[in-house]
Design a protein around this motif. Structure first.
Motif, PDB file in Angstrom:
ATOM      1  N   PHE A 135     -10.470  -9.919   3.044  1.00  0.00           N
ATOM      2  CA  PHE A 135      -9.198  -9.363   3.479  1.00  0.00           C
ATOM      3  C   PHE A 135      -8.321 -10.484   4.047  1.00  0.00           C
ATOM      4  CE2 PHE A 135     -11.777  -5.318   4.371  1.00  0.00           C
ATOM      5  CZ  PHE A 135     -11.510  -4.817   3.112  1.00  0.00           C
ATOM      6  N   ARG A 136      -7.024 -10.380   3.799  1.00  0.00           N
ATOM      7  CA  ARG A 136      -6.073 -11.392   4.237  1.00  0.00           C
ATOM      8  C   ARG A 136      -5.218 -10.869   5.395  1.00  0.00           C
ATOM      9  NH1 ARG A 136      -8.559 -15.530   1.746  1.00  0.00           N
ATOM     10  NH2 ARG A 136      -8.741 -15.199  -0.511  1.00  0.00           N
ATOM     11  N   PRO A 148      -6.895  14.494  -1.895  1.00  0.00           N
ATOM     12  CA  PRO A 148      -5.428  14.530  -1.793  1.00  0.00           C
ATOM     13  C   PRO A 148      -4.797  13.166  -2.091  1.00  0.00           C
ATOM     14  CG  PRO A 148      -6.417  14.524   0.394  1.00  0.00           C
ATOM     15  CD  PRO A 148      -7.556  14.560  -0.577  1.00  0.00           C
ATOM     16  N   GLY A 149      -3.566  13.235  -2.644  1.00  0.00           N
ATOM     17  CA  GLY A 149      -2.841  12.012  -2.934  1.00  0.00           C
ATOM     18  C   GLY A 149      -2.170  11.975  -4.287  1.00  0.00           C
ATOM     19  N   ALA A 150      -1.929  13.138  -4.894  1.00  0.00           N
ATOM     20  CA  ALA A 150      -1.384  13.171  -6.250  1.00  0.00           C
ATOM     21  C   ALA A 150      -0.018  12.509  -6.366  1.00  0.00           C
ATOM     22  CB  ALA A 150      -1.308  14.615  -6.749  1.00  0.00           C
ATOM     23  N   MET A 151       0.796  12.534  -5.304  1.00  0.00           N
ATOM     24  CA  MET A 151       2.161  12.014  -5.380  1.00  0.00           C
ATOM     25  C   MET A 151       2.271  10.569  -4.892  1.00  0.00           C
ATOM     26  SD  MET A 151       3.396  14.679  -6.697  1.00  0.00           S
ATOM     27  CE  MET A 151       5.130  14.288  -6.783  1.00  0.00           C
ATOM     28  N   PHE A 152       1.191   9.845  -4.896  1.00  0.00           N
ATOM     29  CA  PHE A 152       1.154   8.458  -4.421  1.00  0.00           C
ATOM     30  C   PHE A 152       1.861   7.537  -5.410  1.00  0.00           C
ATOM     31  CE2 PHE A 152      -1.323   4.417  -3.900  1.00  0.00           C
ATOM     32  CZ  PHE A 152      -1.050   4.188  -2.562  1.00  0.00           C
ATOM     33  N   LEU A 153       2.581   6.547  -4.887  1.00  0.00           N
ATOM     34  CA  LEU A 153       3.322   5.605  -5.736  1.00  0.00           C
ATOM     35  C   LEU A 153       2.910   4.176  -5.407  1.00  0.00           C
ATOM     36  CD1 LEU A 153       7.081   5.647  -6.653  1.00  0.00           C
ATOM     37  CD2 LEU A 153       6.083   3.563  -5.682  1.00  0.00           C
ATOM     38  N   VAL A 154       2.685   3.400  -6.460  1.00  0.00           N
ATOM     39  CA  VAL A 154       2.385   1.970  -6.325  1.00  0.00           C
ATOM     40  C   VAL A 154       3.444   1.175  -7.068  1.00  0.00           C
ATOM     41  CG1 VAL A 154       0.749   0.104  -6.819  1.00  0.00           C
ATOM     42  CG2 VAL A 154      -0.095   2.358  -6.153  1.00  0.00           C
ATOM     43  N   SER A 155       4.025   0.214  -6.374  1.00  0.00           N
ATOM     44  CA  SER A 155       4.975  -0.688  -7.023  1.00  0.00           C
ATOM     45  C   SER A 155       4.777  -2.093  -6.463  1.00  0.00           C
ATOM     46  CB  SER A 155       6.419  -0.233  -6.784  1.00  0.00           C
ATOM     47  OG  SER A 155       6.800  -0.443  -5.425  1.00  0.00           O
ATOM     48  N   TYR A 156       5.290  -3.074  -7.205  1.00  0.00           N
ATOM     49  CA  TYR A 156       5.228  -4.464  -6.761  1.00  0.00           C
ATOM     50  C   TYR A 156       6.620  -5.084  -6.833  1.00  0.00           C
ATOM     51  CZ  TYR A 156       0.121  -4.563  -6.761  1.00  0.00           C
ATOM     52  OH  TYR A 156      -1.200  -4.331  -6.477  1.00  0.00           O
ATOM     53  N   TYR A 157       6.981  -5.771  -5.764  1.00  0.00           N
ATOM     54  CA  TYR A 157       8.240  -6.526  -5.745  1.00  0.00           C
ATOM     55  C   TYR A 157       7.920  -7.962  -6.151  1.00  0.00           C
ATOM     56  CZ  TYR A 157      12.616  -8.546  -4.072  1.00  0.00           C
ATOM     57  OH  TYR A 157      13.827  -9.210  -3.980  1.00  0.00           O
ATOM     58  N   GLU A 158       8.628  -8.454  -7.148  1.00  0.00           N
ATOM     59  CA  GLU A 158       8.411  -9.792  -7.693  1.00  0.00           C
ATOM     60  C   GLU A 158       6.953  -9.997  -8.099  1.00  0.00           C
ATOM     61  OE1 GLU A 158       9.960 -12.605  -4.877  1.00  0.00           O
ATOM     62  OE2 GLU A 158      12.033 -12.298  -5.551  1.00  0.00           O
ATOM     63  N   ARG A 212       4.222  -9.323  -6.744  1.00  0.00           N
ATOM     64  CA  ARG A 212       3.240  -9.804  -5.772  1.00  0.00           C
ATOM     65  C   ARG A 212       3.223  -9.034  -4.459  1.00  0.00           C
ATOM     66  NH1 ARG A 212       5.758 -13.142  -1.988  1.00  0.00           N
ATOM     67  NH2 ARG A 212       7.947 -13.570  -2.479  1.00  0.00           N
ATOM     68  N   ILE A 213       4.305  -8.389  -4.072  1.00  0.00           N
ATOM     69  CA  ILE A 213       4.364  -7.692  -2.788  1.00  0.00           C
ATOM     70  C   ILE A 213       4.286  -6.186  -3.031  1.00  0.00           C
ATOM     71  CG2 ILE A 213       5.693  -7.268  -0.682  1.00  0.00           C
ATOM     72  CD1 ILE A 213       7.072  -9.968  -1.152  1.00  0.00           C
ATOM     73  N   PRO A 214       3.209  -5.538  -2.605  1.00  0.00           N
ATOM     74  CA  PRO A 214       3.100  -4.090  -2.830  1.00  0.00           C
ATOM     75  C   PRO A 214       4.093  -3.311  -1.956  1.00  0.00           C
ATOM     76  CG  PRO A 214       0.952  -5.088  -2.342  1.00  0.00           C
ATOM     77  CD  PRO A 214       2.008  -6.091  -1.976  1.00  0.00           C
ATOM     78  N   ILE A 215       4.766  -2.382  -2.597  1.00  0.00           N
ATOM     79  CA  ILE A 215       5.594  -1.394  -1.895  1.00  0.00           C
ATOM     80  C   ILE A 215       5.035  -0.035  -2.291  1.00  0.00           C
ATOM     81  CG2 ILE A 215       7.905  -0.449  -1.542  1.00  0.00           C
ATOM     82  CD1 ILE A 215       9.056  -3.136  -2.432  1.00  0.00           C
ATOM     83  N   LEU A 248      -6.238   1.032  -0.070  1.00  0.00           N
ATOM     84  CA  LEU A 248      -5.801   0.080   0.951  1.00  0.00           C
ATOM     85  C   LEU A 248      -6.649  -1.198   0.956  1.00  0.00           C
ATOM     86  CD1 LEU A 248      -3.845  -0.556   3.207  1.00  0.00           C
ATOM     87  CD2 LEU A 248      -5.321   0.709   4.798  1.00  0.00           C
ATOM     88  N   PRO A 249      -7.986  -1.138   0.808  1.00  0.00           N
ATOM     89  CA  PRO A 249      -8.749  -2.394   0.764  1.00  0.00           C
ATOM     90  C   PRO A 249      -8.294  -3.333  -0.354  1.00  0.00           C
ATOM     91  CG  PRO A 249     -10.232  -0.542   1.102  1.00  0.00           C
ATOM     92  CD  PRO A 249      -8.887   0.039   0.778  1.00  0.00           C
ATOM     93  N   CYS A 250      -7.867  -2.777  -1.470  1.00  0.00           N
ATOM     94  CA  CYS A 250      -7.374  -3.614  -2.569  1.00  0.00           C
ATOM     95  C   CYS A 250      -6.144  -4.404  -2.142  1.00  0.00           C
ATOM     96  CB  CYS A 250      -7.047  -2.760  -3.792  1.00  0.00           C
ATOM     97  SG  CYS A 250      -8.461  -1.941  -4.552  1.00  0.00           S
ATOM     98  N   PHE A 251      -5.202  -3.723  -1.520  1.00  0.00           N
ATOM     99  CA  PHE A 251      -3.967  -4.387  -1.113  1.00  0.00           C
ATOM    100  C   PHE A 251      -4.224  -5.405  -0.005  1.00  0.00           C
ATOM    101  CE2 PHE A 251      -2.520  -0.129  -2.640  1.00  0.00           C
ATOM    102  CZ  PHE A 251      -1.926  -0.578  -3.806  1.00  0.00           C
ATOM    103  N   MET A 252      -5.198  -5.128   0.855  1.00  0.00           N
ATOM    104  CA  MET A 252      -5.516  -6.050   1.946  1.00  0.00           C
ATOM    105  C   MET A 252      -6.221  -7.308   1.440  1.00  0.00           C
ATOM    106  SD  MET A 252      -4.264  -5.120   4.725  1.00  0.00           S
ATOM    107  CE  MET A 252      -3.426  -3.676   5.376  1.00  0.00           C
TER     108      MET A 252
END
Length: 330
Positions: A167-168, A267-277, A279-282, A301-305
């Motif tokens: 983790f970073r 639960p979590g059907a409406m979850f959204l994953v995006s990346y800015y440039e 590299r940065i998860p939004i 969350l562990p993936c993004f961390m």
């Protein structure tokens, strides 16, 4: 090795650990592999049911279970793990850092398809903590032909069977949407929930911006955190299909690429994953994140961390087990 009567074993070298079990009191090694049997050991061996023993008889074509376990571990070990002591032919890998744990499931399958060899791991793509056991391996019989053991060498030549991604440190910005919160009609509950979930990681909270259900306001709040060096931005609320839920379009307005809007996890059907440039998860977080102890957000969350890139295919595969989020995390 050869089998002999225990009463004739004086001076012989044991080729396996001898285990003693006393219910509720003790389970462990009575005599370790390599122990030279003494006269006073004979009765103790008989007391644990060992009327016969396997003792060393040199054979350069066979490998003992302890040596085989150590060999497999050394083949498969990766950064950020350390071995346990070998007990009864089994060795385990222990994480030395907090990390995302991933497994090459095809390689693991190929290892376990070999006769007389087993390897078990944690589930792939879950967070593990320093000190957690992540892998265990051993051979099934007491000894194995060198040629059979060599098949594992061939399998792992393709790359590591498992990997730990530490983790970073992350700078996190939070954007809370909703007119009812923005106008002060209700207290924000999303922000405290996210802070609690992030507490398990090395994060710096840059702040929390509360905005109306307005596409421009949401996008500006996201850009503000990007300008301040955010590594991860969490946008809560406004993720349903109602006309005034504009968080997805606001995220798109920033220039971020939406990887997936929707997940096959409940639960979590409406979850959204995006990346800015790229590299940065939004992330767009549905309301269930605030009300449920564990959701798809906790799964990912562990993936993004760990800076592990999440794509559409990865999220789609979560559907197997996604009916109950707990199955994806344990």
């Amino acid at each position: 090795m050869k089998q002999i009567d225990t009463i004739d074993a004086l001076g012989c070298v044991l080729c396996q650990d001898i285990t003693k079990i006393e219910k509720g009191k003790f389970k462990g090694v009575l005599f370790p592999k390599g122990h030279v049997v003494r006269a006073e050991d004979i009765e103790a061996l008989l007391d644990v049911g060992k009327r016969h023993l396997y003792v060393w008889e040199d054979d350069e074509n066979l490998v003992h279970e302890n040596d085989a376990a150590e060999h497999i571990y050394n083949l498969c070990k990766t950064a950020y793990v350390k071995p346990t002591e070998i007990k009864e032919g089994k060795i385990e890998a222990v994480a030395t850092v907090d990390a995302l744990f991933t497994v090459d499931e095809e390689q693991l399958f190929r290892i376990n398809m070999q006769d007389d060899i087993m390897m078990a791991t944690k589930k792939s793509h879950i967070g593990v903590r320093k000190g957690h056991k992540v892998m265990g391996t051993r051979i099934i019989p007491l000894v194995i032909p060198k040629a059979d053991l060599a098949r594992v060498d061939e399998i792992v030549a393709d790359g590591p069977v498992f990997t730990l991604h530490p983790f970073r440190h992350k700078k996190v910005g939070m954007v809370v949407t909703g007119s009812e919160v923005y106008t002060g009609r209700i207290e924000d509950k999303f922000g405290p929930t996210l802070i609690e979930k992030l507490a398990a990681y090395d994060v710096e909270i840059l702040g929390k911006t509360i905005v109306d259900d307005n596409e421009v306001m949401i996008a500006d709040a996201i850009r503000s955190f990007l300008d301040r060096g955010a590594d991860l931005i969490l946008c809560s609320g406004g993720m349903s299909v109602d006309p005034d839920d504009v968080t997805p379009s606001a995220i798109r307005r920033t220039g971020a690429e939406i990887i997936s809007y929707g997940s096959p996890v409940l639960p979590g059907a409406m979850f959204l994953v995006s990346y800015y440039e790229n590299r940065i998860p939004i992330l767009g977080l549905p309301g269930c994140v605030m009300f449920n102890a564990r959701t798809v957000f906790d799964v990912l969350l562990p993936c993004f961390m760990a800076d592990y890139k999440v794509d559409k295919a990865f999220i789609a595969r979560l559907g197997a087990g996604g009916l109950n989020v707990k199955t994806l995390m344990e």
